[in-house]
Design a protein around this motif. Structure first.
Motif, mmCIF file in Angstrom:
data_model
loop_
_atom_site.group_PDB
_atom_site.id
_atom_site.type_symbol
_atom_site.label_atom_id
_atom_site.label_comp_id
_atom_site.label_asym_id
_atom_site.label_seq_id
_atom_site.Cartn_x
_atom_site.Cartn_y
_atom_site.Cartn_z
ATOM 1 N N VAL A 248 -23.279 -33.681 13.051
ATOM 2 C CA VAL A 248 -24.593 -33.936 12.447
ATOM 3 C C VAL A 248 -25.000 -35.397 12.669
ATOM 4 O O VAL A 248 -26.159 -35.694 12.986
ATOM 5 N N ALA A 249 -24.036 -36.310 12.512
ATOM 6 C CA ALA A 249 -24.317 -37.723 12.738
ATOM 7 C C ALA A 249 -24.773 -37.960 14.178
ATOM 8 O O ALA A 249 -25.706 -38.737 14.432
ATOM 9 N N LEU A 250 -24.146 -37.283 15.128
ATOM 10 C CA LEU A 250 -24.543 -37.423 16.531
ATOM 11 C C LEU A 250 -25.986 -36.972 16.742
ATOM 12 O O LEU A 250 -26.743 -37.598 17.503
ATOM 13 N N ALA B 262 -26.949 -36.865 25.608
ATOM 14 C CA ALA B 262 -25.484 -36.788 25.567
ATOM 15 C C ALA B 262 -24.986 -36.557 24.145
ATOM 16 O O ALA B 262 -24.040 -35.785 23.927
ATOM 17 N N PHE B 263 -25.619 -37.201 23.173
ATOM 18 C CA PHE B 263 -25.235 -37.001 21.773
ATOM 19 C C PHE B 263 -25.451 -35.547 21.351
ATOM 20 O O PHE B 263 -24.597 -34.937 20.701
ATOM 21 N N THR C 41 -13.257 -31.730 26.113
ATOM 22 C CA THR C 41 -13.843 -32.490 27.223
ATOM 23 C C THR C 41 -15.019 -33.326 26.746
ATOM 24 O O THR C 41 -15.152 -34.507 27.102
ATOM 25 N N ALA C 42 -15.872 -32.720 25.927
ATOM 26 C CA ALA C 42 -17.036 -33.434 25.405
ATOM 27 C C ALA C 42 -16.606 -34.621 24.552
ATOM 28 O O ALA C 42 -17.206 -35.705 24.630
ATOM 29 N N PHE D 87 -28.216 -39.683 15.475
ATOM 30 C CA PHE D 87 -28.255 -40.792 16.444
ATOM 31 C C PHE D 87 -29.127 -40.418 17.646
ATOM 32 O O PHE D 87 -29.860 -41.263 18.180
ATOM 33 N N ALA D 88 -29.045 -39.160 18.072
ATOM 34 C CA ALA D 88 -29.866 -38.708 19.198
ATOM 35 C C ALA D 88 -31.346 -38.803 18.853
ATOM 36 O O ALA D 88 -32.162 -39.282 19.652
ATOM 37 N N ALA D 89 -31.693 -38.338 17.646
ATOM 38 C CA ALA D 89 -33.097 -38.392 17.216
ATOM 39 C C ALA D 89 -33.601 -39.834 17.221
ATOM 40 O O ALA D 89 -34.747 -40.107 17.623
#
Length: 257
Positions: free
Chosen positions: A147-149, A184-185, A200-201, A152-154
């Protein structure tokens, strides 16, 4: 795989140590970075205690002595910090990017702490959380990290032009990289939630954060060593790299189980 966990554990612990050191710099009245998340604001004794606890947790993680208990304690402490201090800031200033950034950085670190607690070797202590409890906490931690990612993407999409100014000037197409990191996020978050190519991610995500530490944050801190925001950004990026590698190892452990 164990080597990846050691690297992640080390990066996470180094960040915690310097978070703790900043408390003592602040309390001692020395000129240095002003503490921010995950530092605890308040009277000097509270700051000293918070700094000592962060360093103690880091020592436990590195030495692997009481590491499971220490990581679980850190995760709970960070979660309570988010609820009691960061959430009210976010509600009061929903349109400001700062509480979103600091709050979800803390949530991401909390997630890493819970995942680490789950994969650490038990010490056999009577008051250690059970495997079942830690399994639930690790699942919660992975979701919180994902969710944090997304948050950060937004922010990368909403403030792309500002993010582009942070990209080193010698890198071409800086606006492209602002959007690329946002994508990527999201991709990493989806992989973690769905558990499809999650290891991998997570490795790629940890590598990306580490590259930022080397080519972006270290030069900025070297140029402004007393700038608390720059020091904070470096430590958070290092911790996020460590958490990503810890997550990668956790997915590998699940596959082997």
């Amino acid at each position: 795989m164990d080597g990846l966990l050691k690297v992640g554990r080390l990066f996470f612990a180094i960040a915690l140590v310097f978070f703790g050191v900043e408390h003592f710099i602040y309390v001692g009245g020395l000129k240095g970075p002003i503490p921010g998340p995950p530092w605890i604001p308040g009277p000097h004794p509270m700051a000293v205690l918070a700094g000592a606890v962060l360093i103690a947790v880091a020592v436990c993680i590195v030495t692997e002595k009481m590491a499971r208990l220490a990581a679980a304690f850190l995760g709970v402490a960070l979660f309570l910090y988010v609820l009691s201090l960061q959430l009210p800031r976010l509600i009061a200033h929903p349109h400001s990017p700062d509480p979103w950034t600091s709050g979800f950085e803390l949530l991401a670190l909390m997630g890493g702490a819970f995942v680490l607690a789950r994969i650490e070797t038990p010490d056999g202590l009577r008051f250690e959380p059970t495997n079942k409890t830690l399994s639930h906490l690790a699942t919660f931690g992975r979701v919180a990290f994902a969710v944090a990612l997304v948050v950060f993407a937004a922010q990368h999409f909403l403030y792309a032009k500002f993010v582009a100014t942070i990209v080193p000037a010698w890198i071409p197409a800086r606006l492209f990289w602002a959007y690329f990191v946002g994508v990527a996020f999201v991709a990493a978050a989806l992989a973690i939630i769905t558990r499809q190519m999650a290891r991998t991610a997570s490795i790629l995500l940890g590598t990306m954060f580490l590259i930022w530490v080397l080519i972006l944050h270290l030069p900025r801190v070297a140029a402004q060593p007393r700038n608390g925001d720059e020091v904070t950004s470096l430590l958070v990026a290092l911790a996020m790299s460590g958490v990503s590698f810890i997550l990668a190892e956790s997915f590998a452990s699940d596959s082997a189980a």
